[in-house]
Design an enzyme around this catalytic site. Structure first.
Site, PDB file in Angstrom:
ATOM      1  N   CYS A  75     -19.297 -61.896  23.289  1.00 20.47           N
ATOM      2  CA  CYS A  75     -20.152 -62.881  23.980  1.00 20.47           C
ATOM      3  C   CYS A  75     -21.544 -62.294  24.168  1.00 20.47           C
ATOM      4  O   CYS A  75     -21.708 -61.239  24.782  1.00 20.47           O
ATOM      5  CB  CYS A  75     -19.557 -63.235  25.339  1.00 20.47           C
ATOM      6  N   CYS A  83     -24.010 -62.532  32.527  1.00 19.84           N
ATOM      7  CA  CYS A  83     -22.888 -63.259  33.125  1.00 19.84           C
ATOM      8  C   CYS A  83     -21.865 -62.299  33.736  1.00 19.84           C
ATOM      9  O   CYS A  83     -21.500 -61.292  33.116  1.00 19.84           O
ATOM     10  CB  CYS A  83     -22.223 -64.111  32.045  1.00 19.84           C
ATOM     11  N   CYS A  86     -16.874 -61.712  32.809  1.00 14.76           N
ATOM     12  CA  CYS A  86     -16.009 -60.746  32.131  1.00 14.76           C
ATOM     13  C   CYS A  86     -16.395 -59.324  32.546  1.00 14.76           C
ATOM     14  O   CYS A  86     -17.505 -59.090  33.024  1.00 14.76           O
ATOM     15  CB  CYS A  86     -16.152 -60.868  30.614  1.00 14.76           C
ATOM     16  N   GLN A 231      -0.778 -71.369  35.611  1.00 12.48           N
ATOM     17  CA  GLN A 231      -1.191 -70.159  34.901  1.00 12.48           C
ATOM     18  C   GLN A 231      -2.345 -70.484  33.951  1.00 12.48           C
ATOM     19  O   GLN A 231      -2.314 -71.497  33.250  1.00 12.48           O
ATOM     20  CB  GLN A 231      -0.020 -69.576  34.125  1.00 12.48           C
ATOM     21  N   ASP A 327       5.863 -65.011  44.081  1.00  8.96           N
ATOM     22  CA  ASP A 327       4.638 -65.007  43.271  1.00  8.96           C
ATOM     23  C   ASP A 327       3.468 -65.326  44.198  1.00  8.96           C
ATOM     24  O   ASP A 327       2.873 -66.394  44.130  1.00  8.96           O
ATOM     25  CB  ASP A 327       4.785 -66.076  42.167  1.00  8.96           C
ATOM     26  N   CYS A 354      -0.560 -60.943  40.720  1.00 10.62           N
ATOM     27  CA  CYS A 354      -1.829 -60.979  39.993  1.00 10.62           C
ATOM     28  C   CYS A 354      -2.771 -59.874  40.453  1.00 10.62           C
ATOM     29  O   CYS A 354      -3.837 -59.698  39.859  1.00 10.62           O
ATOM     30  CB  CYS A 354      -2.484 -62.352  40.100  1.00 10.62           C
TER      31      CYS A 354
END
Ligand SMILES: C[S@@+](CC[C@H](N)C(=O)[O-])C[C@H]1O[C@@H](n2cnc3c(N)ncnc32)[C@H](O)[C@@H]1O
Length: 400
Positions: A75, A83, A86, A231, A327, A354
């Protein structure tokens, strides 16, 4: 008060990866968290944030000696000051997984005192790590164009595309103009139908397109709120449901809990295992998720839905369980919920997490209540970002 280093450019030997998408370096007795770098590199890094604490943050702006794991970011909007969506665009896919494995292992070591070998598995045989993101929230910047925020900033970086986002969702979300601050929540479902909700600053969400996502997972068609929890990676729901089913191995006629159940993805596979004589207590605080789960799983009356907070509802349900699946959201389950689960005496606890730090903290609490970690799988469910999903199996310490 020490001197403010913000803006200073440091020459650094970059050390190990740390949780959060950065690596650690040390200079003049201080810890520097460096983004856009990789372990073993020598870089020039500009300090972006120094609040006078024992550490400061920096962005690698020049690579003096690069790692063999370094690649050209796919990217063009990834890099210092750009940005913030990420963290690891500059690392090869195998290297990203190795970095995440180290983070999971380090969290288990530091917070649960466990030395555990960790491998992070890929969903994607082709390994591009792109176009997997089915859910994203874009925000409109001062010029009226949508994009994503810069790292740890309110500034919006306008984007023409977001290569990790599925093509339809990126196109639908980024082709709009709106009042600065307006957010667009975009979902691309299993059928590639795109759903868009607009959220104006301080305003209520307004559905612009679609609203009911159709998802295919665990051999079932789900009709769920397009903006509720599901998800994000298209391969995640089915893969996680398979691992949960394999480790839960709930007995026919058994009593099972599915905590933080969402629309009942795991409840659906557990219900198949316990059969009509058994029961699955599914607890979820979101009203809409419970409604979606009730209608999708209407053929499974053994699923008993409870809408409410896990800690509150658990005190009202029967206190024994053969198997527990949980979860929780990022902050984890916490001591009280872990204690209640252990007191129910399940033969197996399957914990989907997570955040590896929250998982490690809860595993430590389980240890204190007679449960030990028996198995762990970790998945690269969020390529290019620092996020990683873990599934842990815990069993009573005296299980042979
Ligand atoms: C990570 S999602 C898991 C959903 C589901 N297991 C799945 O895979 O689709 C966590 C869910 O827990 C719910 N939740 C968050 N805090 C909760 C609480 N204290 N009690 C019950 N549910 C909660 C959220 O609404 C969300 O649906």
């Amino acid at each position: 008060m020490s001197e403010d280093w913000t803006g200073r450019v440091l020459e650094l030997e970059v050390g190990d990866v740390a949780h959060g998408g950065h690596c650690v370096a040390r200079v003049e007795g201080r810890v520097v968290f460096v983004r856009h770098a990789l372990p073993g590199e020598r870089v020039r890094a500009e300090v972006t944030d120094d609040r006078g604490k024992s550490f400061c943050r920096a962005d690698a702006v020049e690579i003096l000696e690069g790692s063999v794991d370094r690649v050209e970011p796919p990217c063009p909007m990834s890099g210092p000051g750009l940005c913030g969506g990420c963290d690891w665009q500059h690392a090869s896919m195998p290297a990203q997984r190795a970095l995440k494995a180290r983070v999971v292992a380090e969290q288990l070591e530091r917070l649960a005192g466990l030395s555990w070998p960790v491998e992070v598995e890929s969903f994607d045989e082709r390994e591009p790590g792109l176009r997997w993101r089915s859910r994203v929230r874009f925000v409109t910047g001062a010029d009226g164009r949508p994009g994503l925020r810069a790292h740890r900033s309110h500034d919006v970086v306008a984007l023409d595309d977001c290569p990790i986002t599925m093509a339809g969702a990126a196109e639908a979300g980024l082709s709009r103009t709106a009042r600065p601050g307006t957010e667009f929540e975009v979902t691309e479902d299993s059928r590639h139908t795109v759903h868009v909700a607009e959220i104006r600053p301080g305003g209520r969400p307004k559905q612009l397109q679609g609203g009911l996502a159709v998802e295919q997972a665990a051999e079932r068609t789900w009709r769920v709120d397009a903006h509720g929890f599901w998800q994000v990676h298209p391969a995640a729901a089915t893969t996680f449901a398979e691992v949960v089913a394999q480790w839960a191995d709930a007995p026919a006629g058994g009593r099972v809990w599915d905590l933080y159940a969402g629309a009942g993805l795991f409840a659906s596979v557990l219900a198949g295992q316990v059969g009509g004589e058994g029961s699955v207590v599914a607890i979820e605080s979101g009203r809409r998720a419970v409604r979606d789960g009730q209608s999708t799983l209407a053929d499974l009356p053994q699923v008993q839905w409870h809408c409410g907070r896990v800690d509150r509802v658990l005190s009202t349900v029967e206190s024994a369980a053969d198997v527990v699946v949980l979860d929780p959201p990022r902050k984890g389950a916490g001591g009280a919920v872990v204690e209640t689960i252990a007191a129910a005496g399940p033969a197996r606890v399957v914990y989907v997490a997570c955040d590896p730090a929250a998982l490690a903290r809860d595993v430590a609490t389980f240890h204190g209540h007679g449960y030990r970690l028996r198995d762990l799988r970790a998945f690269d469910a969020f390529p290019m970002t620092h996020h990683v999903e873990c599934i842990a199996l815990l069993e009573p310490t005296d299980t042979p």
